[in-house]
Design a protein around this motif. Sequence first.
Motif, short mmCIF file in Angstrom:
data_model
loop_
_atom_site.label_atom_id
_atom_site.label_comp_id
_atom_site.label_asym_id
_atom_site.label_seq_id
_atom_site.Cartn_x
_atom_site.Cartn_y
_atom_site.Cartn_z
N THR A 114 1.04 -1.22 0.16
CA THR A 114 -0.16 0.01 -0.07
C THR A 114 0.89 1.26 0.12
O THR A 114 1.97 1.29 0.85
CB THR A 114 -0.95 0.04 1.26
OG1 THR A 114 -1.66 -0.96 1.00
CG2 THR A 114 -1.72 1.43 1.19
N MET A 115 0.57 2.16 -0.99
CA MET A 115 1.51 3.40 -0.98
C MET A 115 0.43 4.71 -0.49
O MET A 115 -0.65 4.49 -0.60
CB MET A 115 1.94 3.60 -2.52
CG MET A 115 2.81 2.89 -3.01
SD MET A 115 3.44 3.13 -4.62
CE MET A 115 1.97 2.65 -5.52
N VAL A 116 1.14 5.35 0.51
CA VAL A 116 0.32 6.36 0.99
C VAL A 116 1.18 7.95 0.82
O VAL A 116 2.32 7.78 1.09
CB VAL A 116 -0.06 6.15 2.58
CG1 VAL A 116 -0.49 7.47 3.21
CG2 VAL A 116 -0.72 4.87 2.65
N VAL A 117 0.43 8.78 0.16
CA VAL A 117 1.29 10.01 0.20
C VAL A 117 0.75 11.08 1.39
O VAL A 117 -0.45 11.14 1.55
CB VAL A 117 0.48 10.88 -1.07
CG1 VAL A 117 1.34 12.20 -1.61
CG2 VAL A 117 0.65 9.79 -2.57
N PHE A 118 2.07 11.64 1.96
CA PHE A 118 1.92 12.33 2.80
C PHE A 118 2.27 13.81 2.62
O PHE A 118 3.43 13.87 2.15
CB PHE A 118 2.59 11.83 4.22
CG PHE A 118 2.09 10.72 4.75
CD1 PHE A 118 0.97 10.74 5.58
CD2 PHE A 118 2.43 9.39 4.36
CE1 PHE A 118 0.76 9.40 6.23
CE2 PHE A 118 2.05 8.09 4.95
CZ PHE A 118 1.26 8.31 5.84
N ARG A 119 1.76 14.91 2.94
CA ARG A 119 2.59 16.22 3.03
C ARG A 119 2.10 16.92 4.31
O ARG A 119 0.99 17.01 4.76
CB ARG A 119 1.97 17.07 1.96
CG ARG A 119 2.85 18.42 1.88
CD ARG A 119 2.07 19.30 0.96
NE ARG A 119 2.49 18.75 -0.80
CZ ARG A 119 1.86 19.11 -1.49
NH1 ARG A 119 0.67 19.74 -1.54
NH2 ARG A 119 1.97 18.58 -2.83
N ASP A 120 3.10 17.51 5.01
CA ASP A 120 3.02 18.37 6.23
C ASP A 120 2.11 17.28 7.19
O ASP A 120 1.16 17.77 8.04
CB ASP A 120 2.09 19.53 5.82
CG ASP A 120 3.01 20.50 5.11
OD1 ASP A 120 4.19 20.61 5.09
OD2 ASP A 120 2.30 21.08 4.31
N GLY A 121 2.26 16.05 7.27
CA GLY A 121 1.80 15.17 8.18
C GLY A 121 0.38 14.81 8.17
O GLY A 121 -0.12 13.88 8.79
N LYS A 122 -0.07 15.00 6.79
CA LYS A 122 -1.39 14.81 6.42
C LYS A 122 -1.52 13.74 5.21
O LYS A 122 -0.77 13.83 4.14
CB LYS A 122 -2.30 16.07 5.94
CG LYS A 122 -2.59 16.90 7.34
CD LYS A 122 -3.32 18.22 6.77
CE LYS A 122 -3.67 19.15 7.89
NZ LYS A 122 -2.44 19.55 8.60
N GLU A 123 -2.35 12.74 5.46
CA GLU A 123 -2.56 11.90 4.24
C GLU A 123 -3.18 12.55 3.12
O GLU A 123 -4.39 12.85 3.46
CB GLU A 123 -3.53 10.66 4.75
CG GLU A 123 -3.43 9.44 3.72
CD GLU A 123 -4.06 8.26 4.18
OE1 GLU A 123 -4.75 7.66 3.48
OE2 GLU A 123 -3.93 7.83 5.22
N LEU A 124 -2.76 12.49 1.79
CA LEU A 124 -3.41 13.15 0.87
C LEU A 124 -4.04 12.18 -0.09
O LEU A 124 -4.76 12.31 -1.04
CB LEU A 124 -2.38 13.87 -0.10
CG LEU A 124 -1.63 14.99 0.58
CD1 LEU A 124 -0.70 15.44 -0.49
CD2 LEU A 124 -2.66 15.82 1.02
#
Length: 144
Positions: A114-124
Motif C-alpha cells: 500500500t502506498m500513501v502520500v503524505f504532506r505536512d503530516g497529512k495523508e493526501l
Amino acid sequence: MSDSLHFVCPHCHTTNRVAREQLGNAPDCGSCHQPLVTGEPVALDAASFAKHVGRSQVPVVVDFWAPWCGPCRSMAPAFAQAARALAPEVQLAKLDTEAHPQAAAPYNIRSIPTMVVFRDGKELGRISGAMGAADIERWVRSVV
C-alpha cells in the motif's frame, strides 16, 4: 526572499530548510553534509517515519511492505525507478510493516503493498496493489 521548505535528510533524518528553487541543485544536509536529494527510496523505521511524514513539506510517498510479500518485492524496482523520476519534487520511502508494525498501525494498512502520500503530516491519498513505475508516477502526480 526565497520560498523555503522543510526537507528531511534521507541519511541522518535531520530537518533542513531549503529554498524551493535549490532542490534541483543537489543541496546537502546541514548536519551530515550528505545529499538531501538522492532519487532513491528512503528505508524508514518508526522514528524516521514520524520525522519524514510529520516534518517534510515535500510530499512523501510511503510504500508499506513486508519482506515475505511477493508483490511487494516485485514492485520494488518500479518504486525505485519512480523515486528517480519524481525527485526532487517528491521523496519516496519504504516502511517494513513486519519490522515496524507500530508505525503502520495508525494508518490501518490492511493489504500490502500500500502506498500513501503524505504532506505536512497529512495523508493526501492511498492506493493498494503492485504497480509499474509509470503507473506509480502517474498516480503520485495526480495526488500531489
